[in-house]
Design a protein around this motif. Structure first.
Motif, PDB file in Angstrom:
ATOM      1  N   LYS A  87       0.828  -1.208   0.000  1.00  0.00           N
ATOM      2  CA  LYS A  87       0.000   0.000   0.000  1.00  0.00           C
ATOM      3  C   LYS A  87       0.864   1.260   0.000  1.00  0.00           C
ATOM      4  O   LYS A  87       0.588   2.201  -0.756  1.00  0.00           O
ATOM      5  N   ARG A  88       1.882   1.279   0.856  1.00  0.00           N
ATOM      6  CA  ARG A  88       2.740   2.471   0.937  1.00  0.00           C
ATOM      7  C   ARG A  88       3.508   2.700  -0.361  1.00  0.00           C
ATOM      8  O   ARG A  88       3.850   3.843  -0.695  1.00  0.00           O
ATOM      9  N   ALA A  89       3.759   1.619  -1.095  1.00  0.00           N
ATOM     10  CA  ALA A  89       4.469   1.741  -2.381  1.00  0.00           C
ATOM     11  C   ALA A  89       3.551   2.268  -3.483  1.00  0.00           C
ATOM     12  O   ALA A  89       4.019   2.583  -4.582  1.00  0.00           O
ATOM     13  N   GLY A  90       2.254   2.324  -3.202  1.00  0.00           N
ATOM     14  CA  GLY A  90       1.314   2.839  -4.184  1.00  0.00           C
ATOM     15  C   GLY A  90       0.851   1.818  -5.207  1.00  0.00           C
ATOM     16  O   GLY A  90       0.253   2.178  -6.225  1.00  0.00           O
ATOM     17  N   VAL A  91       1.104   0.541  -4.944  1.00  0.00           N
ATOM     18  CA  VAL A  91       0.652  -0.520  -5.848  1.00  0.00           C
ATOM     19  C   VAL A  91      -0.760  -0.924  -5.435  1.00  0.00           C
ATOM     20  O   VAL A  91      -1.016  -1.170  -4.260  1.00  0.00           O
ATOM     21  N   LYS A  92      -1.661  -1.015  -6.391  1.00  0.00           N
ATOM     22  CA  LYS A  92      -3.064  -1.294  -6.069  1.00  0.00           C
ATOM     23  C   LYS A  92      -3.403  -2.780  -6.073  1.00  0.00           C
ATOM     24  O   LYS A  92      -4.324  -3.206  -5.378  1.00  0.00           O
ATOM     25  N   ARG A  93      -2.698  -3.591  -6.863  1.00  0.00           N
ATOM     26  CA  ARG A  93      -3.052  -5.009  -6.994  1.00  0.00           C
ATOM     27  C   ARG A  93      -2.074  -5.905  -6.248  1.00  0.00           C
ATOM     28  O   ARG A  93      -0.857  -5.822  -6.439  1.00  0.00           O
ATOM     29  N   LEU A  94      -2.636  -6.786  -5.416  1.00  0.00           N
ATOM     30  CA  LEU A  94      -1.846  -7.767  -4.677  1.00  0.00           C
ATOM     31  C   LEU A  94      -2.451  -9.139  -4.911  1.00  0.00           C
ATOM     32  O   LEU A  94      -3.622  -9.378  -4.608  1.00  0.00           O
ATOM     33  N   LEU A  95      -1.659 -10.037  -5.478  1.00  0.00           N
ATOM     34  CA  LEU A  95      -2.106 -11.400  -5.761  1.00  0.00           C
ATOM     35  C   LEU A  95      -1.305 -12.361  -4.876  1.00  0.00           C
ATOM     36  O   LEU A  95      -0.073 -12.384  -4.946  1.00  0.00           O
ATOM     37  N   VAL A  96      -2.010 -13.116  -4.045  1.00  0.00           N
ATOM     38  CA  VAL A  96      -1.351 -13.915  -3.011  1.00  0.00           C
ATOM     39  C   VAL A  96      -1.487 -15.407  -3.294  1.00  0.00           C
ATOM     40  O   VAL A  96      -2.594 -15.914  -3.526  1.00  0.00           O
ATOM     41  N   VAL A  97      -0.350 -16.103  -3.261  1.00  0.00           N
ATOM     42  CA  VAL A  97      -0.338 -17.564  -3.368  1.00  0.00           C
ATOM     43  C   VAL A  97      -0.867 -18.118  -2.055  1.00  0.00           C
ATOM     44  O   VAL A  97      -0.226 -17.998  -1.011  1.00  0.00           O
ATOM     45  N   GLY A  98      -2.070 -18.691  -2.100  1.00  0.00           N
ATOM     46  CA  GLY A  98      -2.729 -19.139  -0.880  1.00  0.00           C
ATOM     47  C   GLY A  98      -2.434 -20.578  -0.531  1.00  0.00           C
ATOM     48  O   GLY A  98      -1.540 -21.216  -1.105  1.00  0.00           O
ATOM     49  N   GLY A  99      -3.204 -21.083   0.428  1.00  0.00           N
ATOM     50  CA  GLY A  99      -3.098 -22.468   0.832  1.00  0.00           C
ATOM     51  C   GLY A  99      -4.456 -23.130   0.768  1.00  0.00           C
ATOM     52  O   GLY A  99      -5.483 -22.466   0.610  1.00  0.00           O
ATOM     53  N   ALA A 100      -4.481 -24.453   0.909  1.00  0.00           N
ATOM     54  CA  ALA A 100      -5.737 -25.196   0.821  1.00  0.00           C
ATOM     55  C   ALA A 100      -6.450 -25.325   2.165  1.00  0.00           C
ATOM     56  O   ALA A 100      -7.632 -25.658   2.210  1.00  0.00           O
ATOM     57  N   GLY A 101      -5.751 -25.055   3.260  1.00  0.00           N
ATOM     58  CA  GLY A 101      -6.308 -25.297   4.580  1.00  0.00           C
ATOM     59  C   GLY A 101      -7.592 -24.553   4.883  1.00  0.00           C
ATOM     60  O   GLY A 101      -8.439 -25.037   5.644  1.00  0.00           O
ATOM     61  N   GLU A 138      -9.383  -5.763   4.267  1.00  0.00           N
ATOM     62  CA  GLU A 138      -8.622  -4.699   3.608  1.00  0.00           C
ATOM     63  C   GLU A 138      -9.545  -3.833   2.732  1.00  0.00           C
ATOM     64  O   GLU A 138     -10.299  -4.345   1.918  1.00  0.00           O
ATOM     65  N   LYS A 139      -9.462  -2.515   2.906  1.00  0.00           N
ATOM     66  CA  LYS A 139     -10.360  -1.593   2.208  1.00  0.00           C
ATOM     67  C   LYS A 139      -9.748  -0.961   0.960  1.00  0.00           C
ATOM     68  O   LYS A 139     -10.465  -0.498   0.077  1.00  0.00           O
ATOM     69  N   GLU A 140      -8.426  -0.933   0.869  1.00  0.00           N
ATOM     70  CA  GLU A 140      -7.769  -0.185  -0.200  1.00  0.00           C
ATOM     71  C   GLU A 140      -7.307  -1.040  -1.377  1.00  0.00           C
ATOM     72  O   GLU A 140      -7.469  -0.657  -2.534  1.00  0.00           O
ATOM     73  N   LEU A 141      -6.729  -2.186  -1.093  1.00  0.00           N
ATOM     74  CA  LEU A 141      -6.104  -2.978  -2.151  1.00  0.00           C
ATOM     75  C   LEU A 141      -7.100  -3.747  -2.997  1.00  0.00           C
ATOM     76  O   LEU A 141      -8.137  -4.200  -2.514  1.00  0.00           O
ATOM     77  N   ASP A 142      -6.768  -3.916  -4.256  1.00  0.00           N
ATOM     78  CA  ASP A 142      -7.476  -4.838  -5.143  1.00  0.00           C
ATOM     79  C   ASP A 142      -6.718  -6.163  -5.051  1.00  0.00           C
ATOM     80  O   ASP A 142      -5.740  -6.380  -5.743  1.00  0.00           O
ATOM     81  N   TRP A 143      -7.170  -7.034  -4.151  1.00  0.00           N
ATOM     82  CA  TRP A 143      -6.432  -8.261  -3.854  1.00  0.00           C
ATOM     83  C   TRP A 143      -7.112  -9.485  -4.450  1.00  0.00           C
ATOM     84  O   TRP A 143      -8.308  -9.492  -4.717  1.00  0.00           O
ATOM     85  N   THR A 144      -6.307 -10.531  -4.633  1.00  0.00           N
ATOM     86  CA  THR A 144      -6.815 -11.844  -5.032  1.00  0.00           C
ATOM     87  C   THR A 144      -5.979 -12.903  -4.325  1.00  0.00           C
ATOM     88  O   THR A 144      -4.756 -12.772  -4.212  1.00  0.00           O
ATOM     89  N   PHE A 145      -6.630 -13.965  -3.856  1.00  0.00           N
ATOM     90  CA  PHE A 145      -5.980 -15.037  -3.098  1.00  0.00           C
ATOM     91  C   PHE A 145      -6.339 -16.344  -3.790  1.00  0.00           C
ATOM     92  O   PHE A 145      -7.510 -16.710  -3.832  1.00  0.00           O
ATOM     93  N   LEU A 146      -5.350 -17.014  -4.370  1.00  0.00           N
ATOM     94  CA  LEU A 146      -5.605 -18.258  -5.091  1.00  0.00           C
ATOM     95  C   LEU A 146      -5.125 -19.458  -4.278  1.00  0.00           C
ATOM     96  O   LEU A 146      -3.924 -19.647  -4.086  1.00  0.00           O
ATOM     97  N   SER A 147      -6.086 -20.250  -3.801  1.00  0.00           N
ATOM     98  CA  SER A 147      -5.758 -21.455  -3.032  1.00  0.00           C
ATOM     99  C   SER A 147      -5.530 -22.631  -3.974  1.00  0.00           C
ATOM    100  O   SER A 147      -6.371 -22.898  -4.837  1.00  0.00           O
ATOM    101  N   PRO A 148      -4.436 -23.347  -3.799  1.00  0.00           N
ATOM    102  CA  PRO A 148      -4.233 -24.566  -4.592  1.00  0.00           C
ATOM    103  C   PRO A 148      -5.089 -25.696  -4.036  1.00  0.00           C
ATOM    104  O   PRO A 148      -5.794 -25.529  -3.038  1.00  0.00           O
TER     105      PRO A 148
END
Length: 205
Positions: A87-101, A138-148
């Protein structure tokens, strides 16, 4: 084409994301503690040695990117260590490698709560659920979390897989699995054509 950063670029998931992104013409800033030893001579790759827990260094490295992928281990890197520098870097998109748990094995029953869930993965899976909860708040980021799927393994890049939402995907043979290579295809697809903004989804055969 996008200019992306990958935190944890030397890991199995992060490394496949790097290769898939390059295959499609994106430029990548590869971030890990000792990434320059492995990736210093790759075309369209900028290798930067940064510890994900060094917030100021991470923020500086992430600035100017179109999107950030995080493939960091949940049990050693808490949500704020990734979310706040992004967020502080000014990047809007965060895509996170998730888990199956945190997926559901049955209605009301998460995979981590099933009787045979391996103790060796419990700490990482628990922390992954905490990370997902932090993203959902989270209110600001356009995030995505992909669980394998339950098994996240090395294998072939087939391009043939199924996507789901919050339920564990199981094949007709009763196996829940996905290769790192096909996972990377799906997640770079999401980078290029966003379809799961502010959502968790899953992938399997």
């Amino acid at each position: 084409m996008s200019h992306i950063a990958i935190i944890g670029a030397t890991g199995r998931a992060g490394g496949r994301l790097l290769e898939e992104a390059l295959r499609r013409g994106h430029t990548v800033t590869a971030i890990a503690r000792k990434v320059s030893e492995k990736l210093s001579d790759r075309a369209n790759v900028k290798a930067v040695d940064v510890d994900a827990l060094d917030a100021s260094a991470l923020e500086k490295t992430l600035a100017g990117h179109d999107a950030v992928f995080s493939a960091a281990h949940f049990s050693t890197v808490p949500p704020a260590a990734i979310i706040e520098p992004v967020k502080r870097a000014g990047v809007k998109r965060l895509l996170v490698v998730g888990g199956a748990g945190s997926l559901f094995a049955a209605p009301g029953l998460k995979v981590i709560e099933t009787p045979n869930f391996p103790d060796a993965y419990r700490a990482e899976a628990t922390a992954g659920g905490v990370f997902l909860d932090a993203l959902r708040a989270e209110k600001e980021l356009d995030w995505t979390f992909l669980s394998p799927s339950a098994e996240f393994v090395e294998g072939e890049r087939t391009g043939k897989f199924r996507l789901g939402k919050d339920d564990l995907l199981v094949s007709a043979e009763g196996r829940s699995w996905i290769t790192f290579e096909d996972y990377a295809i799906a997640f770079i697809d999401e980078l290029e054509k966003p379809a799961h903004s502010r959502q968790r989804y899953t992938i399997g055969y």
